[in-house]
Design a protein around this motif. Structure first.
Motif, PDB file in Angstrom:
ATOM      1  N   ALA A 114     -14.721  -7.556  28.886  1.00 10.09           N
ATOM      2  CA  ALA A 114     -14.592  -6.386  29.759  1.00 10.09           C
ATOM      3  C   ALA A 114     -13.269  -6.432  30.499  1.00 10.09           C
ATOM      4  CB  ALA A 114     -15.744  -6.341  30.765  1.00 10.09           C
ATOM      5  N   VAL A 115     -12.825  -5.259  30.928  1.00 11.83           N
ATOM      6  CA  VAL A 115     -11.636  -5.135  31.769  1.00 11.83           C
ATOM      7  C   VAL A 115     -12.089  -4.720  33.162  1.00 11.83           C
ATOM      8  CG1 VAL A 115      -9.580  -3.744  32.216  1.00 11.83           C
ATOM      9  CG2 VAL A 115     -10.021  -4.615  29.918  1.00 11.83           C
ATOM     10  N   ILE A 116     -11.574  -5.416  34.168  1.00 10.55           N
ATOM     11  CA  ILE A 116     -11.842  -5.049  35.559  1.00 10.55           C
ATOM     12  C   ILE A 116     -10.596  -4.355  36.091  1.00 10.55           C
ATOM     13  CG2 ILE A 116     -12.496  -5.868  37.841  1.00 10.55           C
ATOM     14  CD1 ILE A 116     -13.627  -8.374  36.493  1.00 10.55           C
ATOM     15  N   HIS A 117     -10.768  -3.126  36.523  1.00 10.89           N
ATOM     16  CA  HIS A 117      -9.638  -2.301  36.957  1.00 10.89           C
ATOM     17  C   HIS A 117      -9.770  -2.039  38.449  1.00 10.89           C
ATOM     18  CE1 HIS A 117      -6.302   0.475  36.284  1.00 10.89           C
ATOM     19  NE2 HIS A 117      -6.936   1.352  37.039  1.00 10.89           N
ATOM     20  N   GLY A 118      -8.911  -2.677  39.240  1.00 10.56           N
ATOM     21  CA  GLY A 118      -9.040  -2.588  40.685  1.00 10.56           C
ATOM     22  C   GLY A 118      -8.094  -1.633  41.371  1.00 10.56           C
ATOM     23  N   HIS A 119      -7.317  -0.855  40.613  1.00 10.40           N
ATOM     24  CA  HIS A 119      -6.358   0.069  41.224  1.00 10.40           C
ATOM     25  C   HIS A 119      -7.076   1.078  42.122  1.00 10.40           C
ATOM     26  CE1 HIS A 119      -4.101  -1.627  37.942  1.00 10.40           C
ATOM     27  NE2 HIS A 119      -3.000  -0.957  38.256  1.00 10.40           N
ATOM     28  N   THR A 120      -6.559   1.247  43.329  1.00 11.15           N
ATOM     29  CA  THR A 120      -7.168   2.191  44.266  1.00 11.15           C
ATOM     30  C   THR A 120      -6.295   3.407  44.530  1.00 11.15           C
ATOM     31  OG1 THR A 120      -6.213   1.010  46.157  1.00 11.15           O
ATOM     32  CG2 THR A 120      -8.416   0.337  45.439  1.00 11.15           C
ATOM     33  N   VAL A 121      -5.037   3.391  44.085  1.00 12.30           N
ATOM     34  CA  VAL A 121      -4.137   4.520  44.294  1.00 12.30           C
ATOM     35  C   VAL A 121      -3.425   4.833  42.992  1.00 12.30           C
ATOM     36  CG1 VAL A 121      -3.769   3.972  46.723  1.00 12.30           C
ATOM     37  CG2 VAL A 121      -2.223   3.033  45.005  1.00 12.30           C
ATOM     38  N   GLY A 122      -2.728   5.960  42.964  1.00 12.39           N
ATOM     39  CA  GLY A 122      -1.937   6.304  41.783  1.00 12.39           C
ATOM     40  C   GLY A 122      -2.588   7.419  40.995  1.00 12.39           C
ATOM     41  N   GLY A 123      -2.084   7.637  39.812  1.00 13.94           N
ATOM     42  CA  GLY A 123      -2.607   8.692  38.955  1.00 13.94           C
ATOM     43  C   GLY A 123      -3.242   8.113  37.718  1.00 13.94           C
ATOM     44  N   THR A 124      -2.623   8.379  36.567  1.00 14.57           N
ATOM     45  CA  THR A 124      -3.136   7.858  35.302  1.00 14.57           C
ATOM     46  C   THR A 124      -2.570   6.456  35.103  1.00 14.57           C
ATOM     47  OG1 THR A 124      -3.075  10.111  34.435  1.00 14.57           O
ATOM     48  CG2 THR A 124      -3.381   8.345  32.846  1.00 14.57           C
ATOM     49  N   ASN A 125      -3.291   5.443  35.518  1.00 16.52           N
ATOM     50  CA  ASN A 125      -2.777   4.080  35.420  1.00 16.52           C
ATOM     51  C   ASN A 125      -2.744   3.614  33.977  1.00 16.52           C
ATOM     52  OD1 ASN A 125      -2.325   3.073  38.219  1.00 16.52           O
ATOM     53  ND2 ASN A 125      -4.449   3.716  38.450  1.00 16.52           N
ATOM     54  N   PRO A 126      -1.585   3.143  33.478  1.00 16.08           N
ATOM     55  CA  PRO A 126      -1.468   2.735  32.079  1.00 16.08           C
ATOM     56  C   PRO A 126      -2.473   1.667  31.667  1.00 16.08           C
ATOM     57  CG  PRO A 126       0.702   2.934  33.069  1.00 16.08           C
ATOM     58  CD  PRO A 126      -0.287   3.092  34.182  1.00 16.08           C
ATOM     59  N   SER A 127      -2.742   0.692  32.534  1.00 16.44           N
ATOM     60  CA  SER A 127      -3.658  -0.376  32.142  1.00 16.44           C
ATOM     61  C   SER A 127      -5.081   0.150  31.939  1.00 16.44           C
ATOM     62  CB  SER A 127      -3.655  -1.497  33.182  1.00 16.44           C
ATOM     63  OG  SER A 127      -4.013  -1.022  34.458  1.00 16.44           O
ATOM     64  N   LEU A 128      -5.467   1.182  32.682  1.00 14.96           N
ATOM     65  CA  LEU A 128      -6.790   1.787  32.490  1.00 14.96           C
ATOM     66  C   LEU A 128      -6.839   2.550  31.179  1.00 14.96           C
ATOM     67  CD1 LEU A 128      -9.609   2.502  33.493  1.00 14.96           C
ATOM     68  CD2 LEU A 128      -8.603   4.378  34.803  1.00 14.96           C
ATOM     69  N   VAL A 129      -5.795   3.307  30.891  1.00 13.91           N
ATOM     70  CA  VAL A 129      -5.745   4.061  29.630  1.00 13.91           C
ATOM     71  C   VAL A 129      -5.784   3.112  28.434  1.00 13.91           C
ATOM     72  CG1 VAL A 129      -4.330   5.592  28.207  1.00 13.91           C
ATOM     73  CG2 VAL A 129      -4.552   6.020  30.650  1.00 13.91           C
ATOM     74  N   LEU A 130      -5.024   2.016  28.508  1.00 13.19           N
ATOM     75  CA  LEU A 130      -4.987   1.075  27.389  1.00 13.19           C
ATOM     76  C   LEU A 130      -6.347   0.441  27.148  1.00 13.19           C
ATOM     77  CD1 LEU A 130      -1.541  -0.666  27.955  1.00 13.19           C
ATOM     78  CD2 LEU A 130      -2.179   0.882  26.098  1.00 13.19           C
ATOM     79  N   ALA A 131      -7.054   0.103  28.211  1.00 16.71           N
ATOM     80  CA  ALA A 131      -8.392  -0.464  28.037  1.00 16.71           C
ATOM     81  C   ALA A 131      -9.329   0.549  27.379  1.00 16.71           C
ATOM     82  CB  ALA A 131      -8.953  -0.908  29.380  1.00 16.71           C
ATOM     83  N   LEU A 132      -9.306   1.778  27.858  1.00 14.98           N
ATOM     84  CA  LEU A 132     -10.226   2.791  27.356  1.00 14.98           C
ATOM     85  C   LEU A 132      -9.893   3.234  25.938  1.00 14.98           C
ATOM     86  CD1 LEU A 132     -10.492   4.899  30.624  1.00 14.98           C
ATOM     87  CD2 LEU A 132     -12.305   3.503  29.614  1.00 14.98           C
ATOM     88  N   CYS A 133      -8.621   3.245  25.573  1.00 16.57           N
ATOM     89  CA  CYS A 133      -8.279   3.684  24.219  1.00 16.57           C
ATOM     90  C   CYS A 133      -8.700   2.662  23.171  1.00 16.57           C
ATOM     91  CB  CYS A 133      -6.796   4.031  24.106  1.00 16.57           C
ATOM     92  SG  CYS A 133      -5.685   2.634  23.931  1.00 16.57           S
ATOM     93  N   HIS A 134      -8.991   1.427  23.618  1.00 14.54           N
ATOM     94  CA  HIS A 134      -9.534   0.422  22.707  1.00 14.54           C
ATOM     95  C   HIS A 134     -11.057   0.387  22.742  1.00 14.54           C
ATOM     96  CE1 HIS A 134      -5.372  -1.092  22.973  1.00 14.54           C
ATOM     97  NE2 HIS A 134      -5.621  -1.587  21.782  1.00 14.54           N
ATOM     98  N   GLY A 135     -11.658   1.182  23.609  1.00  9.97           N
ATOM     99  CA  GLY A 135     -13.109   1.178  23.726  1.00  9.97           C
ATOM    100  C   GLY A 135     -13.657  -0.002  24.494  1.00  9.97           C
ATOM    101  N   THR A 136     -12.787  -0.768  25.150  1.00 10.95           N
ATOM    102  CA  THR A 136     -13.219  -1.946  25.889  1.00 10.95           C
ATOM    103  C   THR A 136     -14.049  -1.539  27.111  1.00 10.95           C
ATOM    104  OG1 THR A 136     -11.105  -2.935  25.265  1.00 10.95           O
ATOM    105  CG2 THR A 136     -12.408  -4.103  26.923  1.00 10.95           C
ATOM    106  N   PRO A 137     -15.159  -2.220  27.388  1.00 12.32           N
ATOM    107  CA  PRO A 137     -15.919  -1.922  28.597  1.00 12.32           C
ATOM    108  C   PRO A 137     -15.040  -2.069  29.837  1.00 12.32           C
ATOM    109  CG  PRO A 137     -17.219  -3.297  27.141  1.00 12.32           C
ATOM    110  CD  PRO A 137     -15.843  -3.236  26.553  1.00 12.32           C
ATOM    111  N   VAL A 138     -15.133  -1.107  30.734  1.00 14.92           N
ATOM    112  CA  VAL A 138     -14.302  -1.101  31.940  1.00 14.92           C
ATOM    113  C   VAL A 138     -15.191  -1.026  33.171  1.00 14.92           C
ATOM    114  CG1 VAL A 138     -12.609   0.208  33.272  1.00 14.92           C
ATOM    115  CG2 VAL A 138     -12.296  -0.083  30.807  1.00 14.92           C
ATOM    116  N   LEU A 139     -14.920  -1.922  34.120  1.00 15.16           N
ATOM    117  CA  LEU A 139     -15.551  -1.887  35.436  1.00 15.16           C
ATOM    118  C   LEU A 139     -14.442  -1.498  36.408  1.00 15.16           C
ATOM    119  CD1 LEU A 139     -17.542  -5.247  35.165  1.00 15.16           C
ATOM    120  CD2 LEU A 139     -18.257  -2.966  34.442  1.00 15.16           C
ATOM    121  N   ALA A 140     -14.443  -0.249  36.842  1.00 13.03           N
ATOM    122  CA  ALA A 140     -13.316   0.306  37.591  1.00 13.03           C
ATOM    123  C   ALA A 140     -13.669   0.562  39.041  1.00 13.03           C
ATOM    124  CB  ALA A 140     -12.845   1.605  36.938  1.00 13.03           C
TER     125      ALA A 140
END
Length: 211
Positions: A114-140
């Motif tokens: 799984a990927v843990i995504h802790g970003h609290t500000v910003g827009g389309t965060n690249p690390s979140l997009v990369l995790a999701l485009c691989h289908g990896t489980p994300v805890l955001a």
């Protein structure tokens, strides 16, 4: 996020970020693995990305998972030192210097639990997009930016304790992976679409395309 921008700036247009082209030829991007859970977080070492909180939350699990914290180590300020101390106290967390090779990143996103995504500000965060485009489980982290991008493809937390609970309950073998949802995400967060939108904004949609 989109609503806020367009409401504040009526003539504005929001253009998404692109995902990882390296996985376009593979239908099943992420594969559930039954070994000890291994989590990944990719972010700059800044307070708003909550790396310290993530390390603590993983350490508080009933059976702590392995945690790889990928962050650029050249920015060694006060928060970096705090993060380094927290990792040093952990038995399962490790710091990894920033990774810029796309294929290596793709492999990591495919192989972690799984990927843990802790970003609290910003827009389309690249690390979140990369995790999701691989289908990896994300805890955001639960905020409007992350929810707009991830939608139902992620599970959300606000505090360390909530993240620890999600991690304790997490089982990669039973994560509801939906290839159709991943493919739909890749169609939306696609570099060809991003370029097309920029060309429209710049009035170049009918002009010659460069190589």
């Amino acid at each position: 996020r989109r609503e806020i921008v367009t409401r504040t700036f009526s003539s504005s247009r929001v253009i998404e970020y692109g995902g990882c082209e390296a996985c376009e030829e593979t239908r099943k991007y992420w594969t559930a693995r039954r070994q000890q859970a291994r989590c990944l977080t990719v972010a700059r070492a800044e307070p708003e990305n909550q790396l310290v909180e993530i390390v603590r939350a993983v350490g508080a699990m009933a059976v702590p998972a392995q945690l790889q914290v990928v962050t650029a180590t050249r920015y060694r300020g006060k928060y970096w030192r705090k993060l380094e101390d927290e990792v040093r106290r952990s038995d399962t967390a490790e710091l990894i210097d920033g990774i810029w090779d796309r294929q290596q990143l793709c492999s990591m996103y495919r192989e972690v639990s799984a990927v843990i995504h802790g970003h609290t500000v910003g827009g389309t965060n690249p690390s979140l997009v990369l995790a999701l485009c691989h289908g990896t489980p994300v805890l955001a982290h639960d905020n409007p930016y992350n929810r707009e991008v991830a939608g139902s493809l992620a599970k959300y937390w606000k505090e360390e304790q909530e993240l620890t609970k999600l991690l304790d309950e997490f089982d990669p073998a039973t994560w509801p992976y939906e290839q159709a949802a991943v493919d739909d995400f890749n169609r939306r967060y696609n570099w060809d679409c991003v370029v097309t939108e920029y060309r429209k904004v710049l009035g170049l949609e009918d002009g010659p395309r460069g190589n």
